[in-house]
Scaffold this motif. Sequence first.
Motif, PDB file in Angstrom:
ATOM      1  N   PHE A 152       0.895  -1.292  -0.116  1.00 30.01           N
ATOM      2  CA  PHE A 152      -0.023  -0.067  -0.142  1.00 30.01           C
ATOM      3  C   PHE A 152       1.008   1.216   0.070  1.00 30.01           C
ATOM      4  CE2 PHE A 152       0.902  -0.956   4.482  1.00 30.01           C
ATOM      5  CZ  PHE A 152       0.892   0.358   4.995  1.00 30.01           C
ATOM      6  N   MET A 153       0.135   2.345  -0.396  1.00 28.33           N
ATOM      7  CA  MET A 153       0.942   3.552  -0.339  1.00 28.33           C
ATOM      8  C   MET A 153       0.114   4.769   0.156  1.00 28.33           C
ATOM      9  SD  MET A 153       2.902   5.698  -3.351  1.00 28.33           S
ATOM     10  CE  MET A 153       1.286   5.684  -4.728  1.00 28.33           C
ATOM     11  N   VAL A 154       0.546   5.673   1.045  1.00 32.06           N
ATOM     12  CA  VAL A 154      -0.208   6.697   1.550  1.00 32.06           C
ATOM     13  C   VAL A 154       0.445   8.066   0.925  1.00 32.06           C
ATOM     14  CG1 VAL A 154      -0.804   8.184   3.558  1.00 32.06           C
ATOM     15  CG2 VAL A 154      -0.453   5.663   3.813  1.00 32.06           C
ATOM     16  N   ASN A 155      -0.337   8.813   0.396  1.00 37.76           N
ATOM     17  CA  ASN A 155       0.108   9.986  -0.381  1.00 37.76           C
ATOM     18  C   ASN A 155      -0.652  11.160   0.123  1.00 37.76           C
ATOM     19  OD1 ASN A 155       0.761  12.109  -2.120  1.00 37.76           O
ATOM     20  ND2 ASN A 155       0.726  10.735  -4.023  1.00 37.76           N
ATOM     21  N   GLY A 156       0.185  12.192   0.861  1.00 33.85           N
ATOM     22  CA  GLY A 156      -0.456  13.222   1.522  1.00 33.85           C
ATOM     23  C   GLY A 156       0.043  14.561   0.503  1.00 33.85           C
ATOM     24  N   SER A 157      -0.531  14.550  -0.656  1.00 36.10           N
ATOM     25  CA  SER A 157      -0.451  15.611  -1.473  1.00 36.10           C
ATOM     26  C   SER A 157       1.145  15.737  -1.857  1.00 36.10           C
ATOM     27  CB  SER A 157      -0.882  16.856  -0.924  1.00 36.10           C
ATOM     28  OG  SER A 157      -0.866  18.077  -1.836  1.00 36.10           O
ATOM     29  N   GLY A 158       1.623  14.505  -2.384  1.00 38.33           N
ATOM     30  CA  GLY A 158       2.913  14.551  -2.810  1.00 38.33           C
ATOM     31  C   GLY A 158       3.981  14.000  -1.769  1.00 38.33           C
ATOM     32  N   ASP A 159       3.681  14.076  -0.626  1.00 34.54           N
ATOM     33  CA  ASP A 159       4.551  13.306   0.417  1.00 34.54           C
ATOM     34  C   ASP A 159       3.983  12.043   0.775  1.00 34.54           C
ATOM     35  OD1 ASP A 159       5.588  16.011   0.862  1.00 34.54           O
ATOM     36  OD2 ASP A 159       4.643  16.347   2.690  1.00 34.54           O
ATOM     37  N   LEU A 160       4.892  11.176   0.409  1.00 35.39           N
ATOM     38  CA  LEU A 160       4.202   9.627   0.317  1.00 35.39           C
ATOM     39  C   LEU A 160       5.180   8.665   1.047  1.00 35.39           C
ATOM     40  CD1 LEU A 160       5.850   8.163  -2.214  1.00 35.39           C
ATOM     41  CD2 LEU A 160       4.500   9.727  -3.629  1.00 35.39           C
ATOM     42  N   ARG A 161       4.426   7.661   1.348  1.00 33.38           N
ATOM     43  CA  ARG A 161       5.415   6.429   1.811  1.00 33.38           C
ATOM     44  C   ARG A 161       4.799   5.206   1.531  1.00 33.38           C
ATOM     45  NH1 ARG A 161       6.652   5.925   8.411  1.00 33.38           N
ATOM     46  NH2 ARG A 161       7.773   3.987   8.349  1.00 33.38           N
ATOM     47  N   THR A 162       5.671   4.250   1.084  1.00 35.16           N
ATOM     48  CA  THR A 162       5.069   2.991   0.571  1.00 35.16           C
ATOM     49  C   THR A 162       5.516   1.908   1.378  1.00 35.16           C
ATOM     50  OG1 THR A 162       7.250   2.627  -0.711  1.00 35.16           O
ATOM     51  CG2 THR A 162       5.580   4.054  -1.782  1.00 35.16           C
ATOM     52  N   HIS A 163       4.596   0.767   1.182  1.00 33.68           N
ATOM     53  CA  HIS A 163       4.951  -0.447   1.799  1.00 33.68           C
ATOM     54  C   HIS A 163       4.858  -1.693   0.852  1.00 33.68           C
ATOM     55  CE1 HIS A 163       4.097  -4.343   4.003  1.00 33.68           C
ATOM     56  NE2 HIS A 163       4.801  -3.645   5.039  1.00 33.68           N
ATOM     57  N   SER A 164       5.730  -2.473   0.937  1.00 36.16           N
ATOM     58  CA  SER A 164       5.672  -3.586  -0.054  1.00 36.16           C
ATOM     59  C   SER A 164       5.919  -5.005   0.510  1.00 36.16           C
ATOM     60  CB  SER A 164       6.544  -3.647  -1.076  1.00 36.16           C
ATOM     61  OG  SER A 164       6.368  -2.725  -1.999  1.00 36.16           O
ATOM     62  N   HIS A 165       5.065  -5.937   0.401  1.00 30.96           N
ATOM     63  CA  HIS A 165       5.125  -7.375   0.992  1.00 30.96           C
ATOM     64  C   HIS A 165       6.647  -7.841   0.462  1.00 30.96           C
ATOM     65  CE1 HIS A 165       4.796 -11.673   1.756  1.00 30.96           C
ATOM     66  NE2 HIS A 165       3.801 -11.343   2.617  1.00 30.96           N
ATOM     67  N   PRO A 166       7.267  -8.706   1.288  1.00 28.73           N
ATOM     68  CA  PRO A 166       8.945  -9.047   0.815  1.00 28.73           C
ATOM     69  C   PRO A 166       8.501 -10.137  -0.536  1.00 28.73           C
ATOM     70  CG  PRO A 166       8.465  -9.560   3.084  1.00 28.73           C
ATOM     71  CD  PRO A 166       7.118  -8.998   2.620  1.00 28.73           C
ATOM     72  N   ASP A 167       7.348 -10.426  -0.618  1.00 26.46           N
ATOM     73  CA  ASP A 167       7.163 -11.332  -2.043  1.00 26.46           C
ATOM     74  C   ASP A 167       6.499 -10.526  -3.256  1.00 26.46           C
ATOM     75  OD1 ASP A 167       8.279 -13.642  -0.843  1.00 26.46           O
ATOM     76  OD2 ASP A 167       6.289 -14.286   0.021  1.00 26.46           O
ATOM     77  N   ALA A 168       6.595  -9.182  -2.927  1.00 22.50           N
ATOM     78  CA  ALA A 168       5.865  -8.242  -4.289  1.00 22.50           C
ATOM     79  C   ALA A 168       6.690  -8.424  -5.368  1.00 22.50           C
ATOM     80  CB  ALA A 168       5.802  -7.098  -3.640  1.00 22.50           C
ATOM     81  N   PRO A 169       5.853  -8.439  -6.322  1.00 26.52           N
ATOM     82  CA  PRO A 169       6.539  -8.877  -7.726  1.00 26.52           C
ATOM     83  C   PRO A 169       7.630  -7.861  -8.200  1.00 26.52           C
ATOM     84  CG  PRO A 169       4.421  -8.881  -8.215  1.00 26.52           C
ATOM     85  CD  PRO A 169       4.459  -8.681  -6.538  1.00 26.52           C
ATOM     86  N   ARG A 170       7.152  -6.387  -7.767  1.00 29.01           N
ATOM     87  CA  ARG A 170       7.416  -5.403  -8.394  1.00 29.01           C
ATOM     88  C   ARG A 170       7.495  -4.230  -7.501  1.00 29.01           C
ATOM     89  NH1 ARG A 170       2.761  -6.183 -10.768  1.00 29.01           N
ATOM     90  NH2 ARG A 170       3.602  -7.575 -11.930  1.00 29.01           N
ATOM     91  N   PRO A 171       8.442  -3.413  -7.667  1.00 29.57           N
ATOM     92  CA  PRO A 171       8.450  -2.040  -6.763  1.00 29.57           C
ATOM     93  C   PRO A 171       7.096  -1.075  -6.961  1.00 29.57           C
ATOM     94  CG  PRO A 171      10.086  -1.714  -8.350  1.00 29.57           C
ATOM     95  CD  PRO A 171       9.485  -3.247  -8.548  1.00 29.57           C
ATOM     96  N   TRP A 172       6.920  -0.085  -6.421  1.00 30.87           N
ATOM     97  CA  TRP A 172       6.154   0.964  -6.531  1.00 30.87           C
ATOM     98  C   TRP A 172       6.854   1.912  -7.280  1.00 30.87           C
ATOM     99  CZ3 TRP A 172       1.117   1.694  -5.062  1.00 30.87           C
ATOM    100  CH2 TRP A 172       0.597   0.726  -4.020  1.00 30.87           C
ATOM    101  N   LYS A 173       6.203   2.472  -8.427  1.00 26.61           N
ATOM    102  CA  LYS A 173       6.482   3.486  -9.374  1.00 26.61           C
ATOM    103  C   LYS A 173       6.136   4.691  -9.005  1.00 26.61           C
ATOM    104  CE  LYS A 173       7.214   0.023 -13.110  1.00 26.61           C
ATOM    105  NZ  LYS A 173       8.634   0.315 -13.117  1.00 26.61           N
TER     106      LYS A 173
END
Length: 274
Positions: A152-173
């Motif tokens: 999941f990703m939290v985006n506060g008007s451009g200030d953002l933070r992402t989380h990925s499961h260790p098995d996630a096939p790809r990163p957030w872009k």
Amino acid sequence: MGTLKVVDSTHMNCSWQISYFPQSYHSEVESSRLVSEAFQVVKRFENYFTVFKDSPFNKLNKYAGKKEVSLSIEAIDILKKSIEYYKKTEEFFNICFQSSKKFSPLDIEIDEDCSTAFLPNKEMSVSLGGIGKGHAVDICFEFLKKEGFHNFMVNGSGDLRTHSHPDAPRPWKIGVTNPFNIRNQIGIINMKNGAVATSGSYLKKNHIKSIHENTPLAVTVQSMNTTEADVCATYLSSLDISQAKDRMEKLALSGFIIDKSGNIHRSTHSFKRN
């Protein structure tokens, strides 16, 4: 990973988004409920810390020079962090910036045992501009993570933070806005876990106070939390280009600076927790 869901909201006078993929441990209904609760976490933060109305935090300003004020543990922690960033940014980051005279966070009297704080001069005032939104993104993120959310990703008007499961096939872009044409992107940051914040004069005129003329047009900083990314990006945006590059290296920050000629100055420090 399934279909990405994006939920929009408005808090702190700006747009917010929580994006997430289907959750292994929650049904679609449960996921939706938790996202709504996460936005309520942001709303409660805003109501507690706003200085635009009679909030618990604003009592610091109301009783400046008169008496100490009881605050939450979170509020005491933010005051302490503000002092740390004041020192880290060579006295640039100052939550007392709205005071009629020059004061610093070092003037704030904090009693951690009693969870109280006191502004010793009646002309002092504090505001969390510059740290509030980044911190709100972090607590929204931590709430969802604690509830078992992943990818999941939290985006506060451009200030953002992402989380990925260790098995996630790809990163957030993460798209980086082109400061010369905000409808376009100048590049993409691939990131699994971490935070990104961008600051600069192209966003809001007179948004960043500086005594320098050759300041960056935009600064993007990666960190493990949004609070630090936001504060440091704003700080570097206030410096001369050469100073900004130097401080980015000394603070071991990952990111890049775009000058007004369109040149990109990259940090030599890579973001390892991606």
